[in-house]
Design an enzyme around this catalytic site. Structure first.
Site, mmCIF file in Angstrom:
data_model
loop_
_atom_site.group_PDB
_atom_site.id
_atom_site.type_symbol
_atom_site.label_atom_id
_atom_site.label_comp_id
_atom_site.label_asym_id
_atom_site.label_seq_id
_atom_site.Cartn_x
_atom_site.Cartn_y
_atom_site.Cartn_z
ATOM 1 N N HIS A 78 54.040 29.294 128.542
ATOM 2 C CA HIS A 78 54.516 28.661 129.770
ATOM 3 C C HIS A 78 54.842 29.701 130.831
ATOM 4 O O HIS A 78 54.516 29.539 131.997
ATOM 5 C CB HIS A 78 55.764 27.808 129.492
ATOM 6 N N LYS A 154 59.744 17.411 121.973
ATOM 7 C CA LYS A 154 60.827 16.628 121.371
ATOM 8 C C LYS A 154 62.146 16.927 122.071
ATOM 9 O O LYS A 154 62.342 18.027 122.585
ATOM 10 C CB LYS A 154 60.942 16.922 119.867
#
Lengths: 221, 288
Positions: A78, A154
């Protein structure tokens, strides 16, 4: 080939739920087909490329089975993606080369937060359940602005991500944490397409079939 | 009292055996999570009212079966190997240096088990590529045995852990409130239903260490001390009122168990460590 079929009838919330679990044992590898066939009209099958209009129809807590192409990225990937994106935005007026440095086209892409286990010989991938999404919060709005249509992980997201999801009409799906073996079996092909030096954190292009996900815009904090 | 105790009175254990114990335990626990945990998850599935949480629990139970059938890691975060060694003082170790032996067991298990290598230098973030070094805690105990206790600690839950240095007059209620605060902050991030290890007392590092050690107990096995066992139940009930539920979908199944360990502390303070484990509680031990 051996086939075992388990049918369970359970009564929950006044509705009858049918769970079919098929375990099919092939000579070389074991494949588990899980079919949560329920009488509740809750499960929906979706395929990439995803369409923003269709995504808007999904409701929080709705269960979907996703098939198609997705890309893995977690913390280190990322950071690099957003750095590349920032560079490309700065240089975009001068050259179109900068954007092509991005390892995959972000427009309409689905990103899955996972760092898989290595594949055993003859297998496509190892265990590959989701990692905690919150660590990606700082990078997610930039990727959504650049066209990413859905992210999978999650746990809860921060305000900036929720705002950005709404602004970009994008979706956050929850994959079931800890279920590395289940998600491994949803992957039909896996290929490292960028940042190989990051090992498990490299970007993989995955082809998935019936990946169980839960729509989440407002996961409890 | 004899001053020159010779090695004839000692039991000799080659560290190769410790290496093998670490290796075998890791290959086992990564696939087979704590059996008590599976029982509790089955019970939770049966009782769950929310359809989304029920679906989640069903998937978790299917994942358990699948990991066993295919002999693959339950969760892709195969964690940091945390090794507690309890070495009897009447044992004489021979062979490779014990920490090297433990790390060799870890190295081989993560390679042969096709587990993820997640260990990096804290500053350069360079991966060591073999999941070593392990976190090793050694304690000299009475007797002539060696207990090898291995856990694989995932970081989704480890990241949500907290340490509090409470004022000395804090009540049980204050302690419970801090544990509840920690679990509330963690929310859905550590993959609830969780197992909570609580260390009360000692110093800052002792509290953390016993909190971690508490997690190596078989899930929901109460403390041998009656008062502590009662406190464990009170904490569990308080945490399960938070309405976080399975993966944050709401409900009363936020934690499966609370394990508390205590140690005497200083008149001026009360250290409290809360170490969170996800439902994939992976630990095991071998007595040599």
């Amino acid at each position: 080939m051996q086939k075992i079929c388990k049918i369970k009838l359970a009564r929950a919330s006044g509705e009858i739920t049918l769970h079919f679990t098929f375990y099919t044992l092939h000579s070389k590898s074991h494949t588990l087909y899980i079919l949560h066939s329920t009488l509740i009209k809750n499960i929906m099958k979706i395929k990439t490329p995803l369409n923003k209009k269709d995504l808007q129809k999904l409701k929080p807590k709705q269960i979907v089975y996703l098939s198609g192409t997705i890309y893995t990225a977690r913390d280190a990937a990322h950071k690099r993606l957003v750095e590349l994106l920032e560079n490309s935005t700065e240089k975009s007026k001068q050259s179109s080369e900068a954007t092509s440095k991005l390892p995959f086209n972000l427009e309409g892409a689905v990103i899955y937060y996972t760092g898989p286990c290595p594949a055993k010989p003859g297998e496509v991938i190892g265990s590959c359940g989701p990692t905690t999404s919150a660590r990606m919060d700082a990078y997610t709005p930039a990727l959504l602005d650049a066209g990413v249509i859905a992210v999978i992980g999650k746990g809860s997201r921060d305000e900036s991500v929720i705002k950005s999801l709404k602004k970009n009409k994008a979706t956050y799906f929850i994959a079931i944490g800890g279920c590395g073996a289940i998600y491994k079996n949803c992957v039909t092909s896996a290929e490292v397409i960028a940042f190989e030096d990051l090992g498990a954190e490299a970007i993989y292009k995955l082809e998935v079939k019936d990946m169980p996900l839960i729509v989440s815009v407002e996961c409890k904090m | 009292m004899r001053e020159n105790n010779n090695n004839n009175d000692k039991r000799i254990i080659n560290t190769e055996k410790i290496k093998s114990a670490v290796y075998n335990l890791l290959l086992d626990i990564m696939v087979n999570i704590d059996a008590n945990t599976v029982r509790l998850l089955e019970k939770a599935y049966k009782n769950e009212k929310c359809q989304t949480a029920k679906f989640t629990l069903k998937t978790i139970l299917d994942n358990d079966k699948l990991a066993k059938t295919d002999n693959i890691a339950f969760c892709q975060d195969t964690g940091l190997a945390v090794v507690f060694l309890e070495i009897g003082q009447d044992v004489a170790l021979e062979g490779e240096y014990i920490e090297n032996a433990v790390n060799q067991g870890v190295r081989e298990a993560y390679k042969d088990g096709y587990f993820r290598k997640s260990v990096v230098d804290p500053l350069t973030r360079q991966n060591t590529k073999d999941n070593t070094p392990a976190i090793i805690h050694t304690k000299i105990v009475e007797g002539s045995s060696v207990k090898v206790n291995v856990s694989a600690k995932g970081f989704g839950s480890e990241n949500m852990s907290m340490l509090f240095m409470l004022p000395p007059q804090s009540s049980k209620g204050d302690i419970i409130a801090k544990v509840v605060e920690c679990v509330k902050t963690a929310g859905a991030k550590p993959c609830p239903p969780i197992v909570i290890g609580v260390g009360i007392g000692g110093t800052m590092e002792k509290a953390s260490l016993i909190a971690k050690y508490a997690l190596t107990r078989d899930t929901a096995t109460p403390s041998k001390c009656k008062d502590i066992a009662t406190l464990e139940q009170e904490m569990l009930m308080a945490v399960n009122k938070l309405n976080i539920g399975v993966h944050g979908f709401g409900g009363d199944c936020t934690a499966l168990a609370v394990h508390i360990e205590t140690y005497p502390t200083h008149i001026a303070g009360l250290p409290l460590a809360v170490n969170i484990n996800c439902f994939a509680t992976r630990h095991g031990s071998i007595l040599l």
